[in-house]
Design a protein around this motif. Sequence first.
Motif, PDB file in Angstrom:
ATOM      1  N   ILE A 108      12.623   5.535 -25.231  1.00 54.83           N
ATOM      2  CA  ILE A 108      13.520   6.310 -26.087  1.00 54.83           C
ATOM      3  C   ILE A 108      13.373   7.801 -25.797  1.00 54.83           C
ATOM      4  CG2 ILE A 108      13.940   7.028 -28.471  1.00 54.83           C
ATOM      5  CD1 ILE A 108      13.396   4.138 -29.313  1.00 54.83           C
ATOM      6  N   LYS A 109      12.141   8.247 -25.627  1.00 49.68           N
ATOM      7  CA  LYS A 109      11.894   9.656 -25.316  1.00 49.68           C
ATOM      8  C   LYS A 109      12.539  10.036 -23.980  1.00 49.68           C
ATOM      9  CE  LYS A 109       8.167  13.027 -25.090  1.00 49.68           C
ATOM     10  NZ  LYS A 109       6.722  13.242 -25.131  1.00 49.68           N
ATOM     11  N   SER A 110      12.399   9.182 -22.977  1.00 46.38           N
ATOM     12  CA  SER A 110      12.996   9.439 -21.656  1.00 46.38           C
ATOM     13  C   SER A 110      14.514   9.540 -21.748  1.00 46.38           C
ATOM     14  CB  SER A 110      12.626   8.329 -20.664  1.00 46.38           C
ATOM     15  OG  SER A 110      11.241   8.304 -20.451  1.00 46.38           O
ATOM     16  N   TRP A 111      15.128   8.590 -22.470  1.00 47.51           N
ATOM     17  CA  TRP A 111      16.576   8.617 -22.633  1.00 47.51           C
ATOM     18  C   TRP A 111      17.017   9.852 -23.418  1.00 47.51           C
ATOM     19  CZ3 TRP A 111      20.299   6.319 -20.153  1.00 47.51           C
ATOM     20  CH2 TRP A 111      20.018   5.161 -19.441  1.00 47.51           C
ATOM     21  N   GLY A 112      16.247  10.231 -24.406  1.00 44.68           N
ATOM     22  CA  GLY A 112      16.561  11.425 -25.186  1.00 44.68           C
ATOM     23  C   GLY A 112      16.548  12.679 -24.334  1.00 44.68           C
ATOM     24  N   ILE A 113      15.559  12.784 -23.459  1.00 42.30           N
ATOM     25  CA  ILE A 113      15.471  13.940 -22.562  1.00 42.30           C
ATOM     26  C   ILE A 113      16.666  13.961 -21.610  1.00 42.30           C
ATOM     27  CG2 ILE A 113      14.144  14.941 -20.653  1.00 42.30           C
ATOM     28  CD1 ILE A 113      11.597  14.007 -22.174  1.00 42.30           C
ATOM     29  N   MET A 114      16.997  12.806 -21.016  1.00 44.70           N
ATOM     30  CA  MET A 114      18.124  12.748 -20.076  1.00 44.70           C
ATOM     31  C   MET A 114      19.440  13.099 -20.774  1.00 44.70           C
ATOM     32  SD  MET A 114      17.359   9.670 -17.388  1.00 44.70           S
ATOM     33  CE  MET A 114      17.181   8.382 -18.586  1.00 44.70           C
ATOM     34  N   TRP A 117       8.425   1.155 -25.739  1.00 41.92           N
ATOM     35  CA  TRP A 117       9.778   1.469 -26.195  1.00 41.92           C
ATOM     36  C   TRP A 117       9.877   2.916 -26.673  1.00 41.92           C
ATOM     37  CZ3 TRP A 117      10.481   2.823 -31.274  1.00 41.92           C
ATOM     38  CH2 TRP A 117       9.451   2.515 -32.169  1.00 41.92           C
ATOM     39  N   LYS A 118       8.771   3.483 -27.164  1.00 41.38           N
ATOM     40  CA  LYS A 118       8.782   4.892 -27.575  1.00 41.38           C
ATOM     41  C   LYS A 118       8.952   5.805 -26.365  1.00 41.38           C
ATOM     42  CE  LYS A 118       6.108   4.513 -31.820  1.00 41.38           C
ATOM     43  NZ  LYS A 118       4.903   4.913 -32.535  1.00 41.38           N
ATOM     44  N   LYS A 119       8.273   5.479 -25.268  1.00 37.27           N
ATOM     45  CA  LYS A 119       8.424   6.262 -24.031  1.00 37.27           C
ATOM     46  C   LYS A 119       9.849   6.139 -23.501  1.00 37.27           C
ATOM     47  CE  LYS A 119       3.685   6.173 -22.328  1.00 37.27           C
ATOM     48  NZ  LYS A 119       2.805   5.710 -21.256  1.00 37.27           N
TER      49      LYS A 119
END
Length: 190
Positions: free
Chosen positions: A7-13, A3-5
């Motif tokens: 969230i990080k992916s969505w944050g970058i997008m 889930w951390k990955k």
Amino acid sequence: MDWKKEIKSWGIMLSIVAFLYFTGLQPVIVGGLQSVLLSTGLIKPKIEIPDLTNQQFDYHGKFLTFEGEEIDLESYRGKTLFINLWASWCGPCRAEMPHISELYKSLQNDPGLAFLLVGIDSDIKKSQGFIDGKSWTFPTAHASFGLNQSLRSESIPTTLVVNPEGEIVFYQEGMSNFNTEEFKNFLISQ
């Protein structure tokens, strides 16, 4: 851990989308991608006589060129007229302009055919700023005096073709690659 990955992916997008939006690059990039899509030939104009039975084009109206000269629609009476309505913020408009430019270049010497691309931004400077510096070739103007009933549309880009008798023989809302042999032949045959 997954889930951390996520969230990080969505944050970058979301950061990328926000950057493009706030810098004003979103329409440029989207328009470029749409232009590439049009280059594939997958989106072509549907050359059918629109269901505008007995609808005559309204030649009342004037536009303003970016050099400050008035253009009277009456001056196009008796010619086949290709009109495209666009705005600087419209990605699909940006996408089809290079193709319209190529169409215009191939047909510009036909004395019975006229092109007019009309910017509808609320401020003429926005339309002019969008066109300035581009390598596109076609006659442009701005709807500084408004649009008549024949040119009012629900969406942009909107393209229409008026034959020499003043009848609307082609009407399309949405982008297309008009630089096809079929569409060239359609314009010439009017």
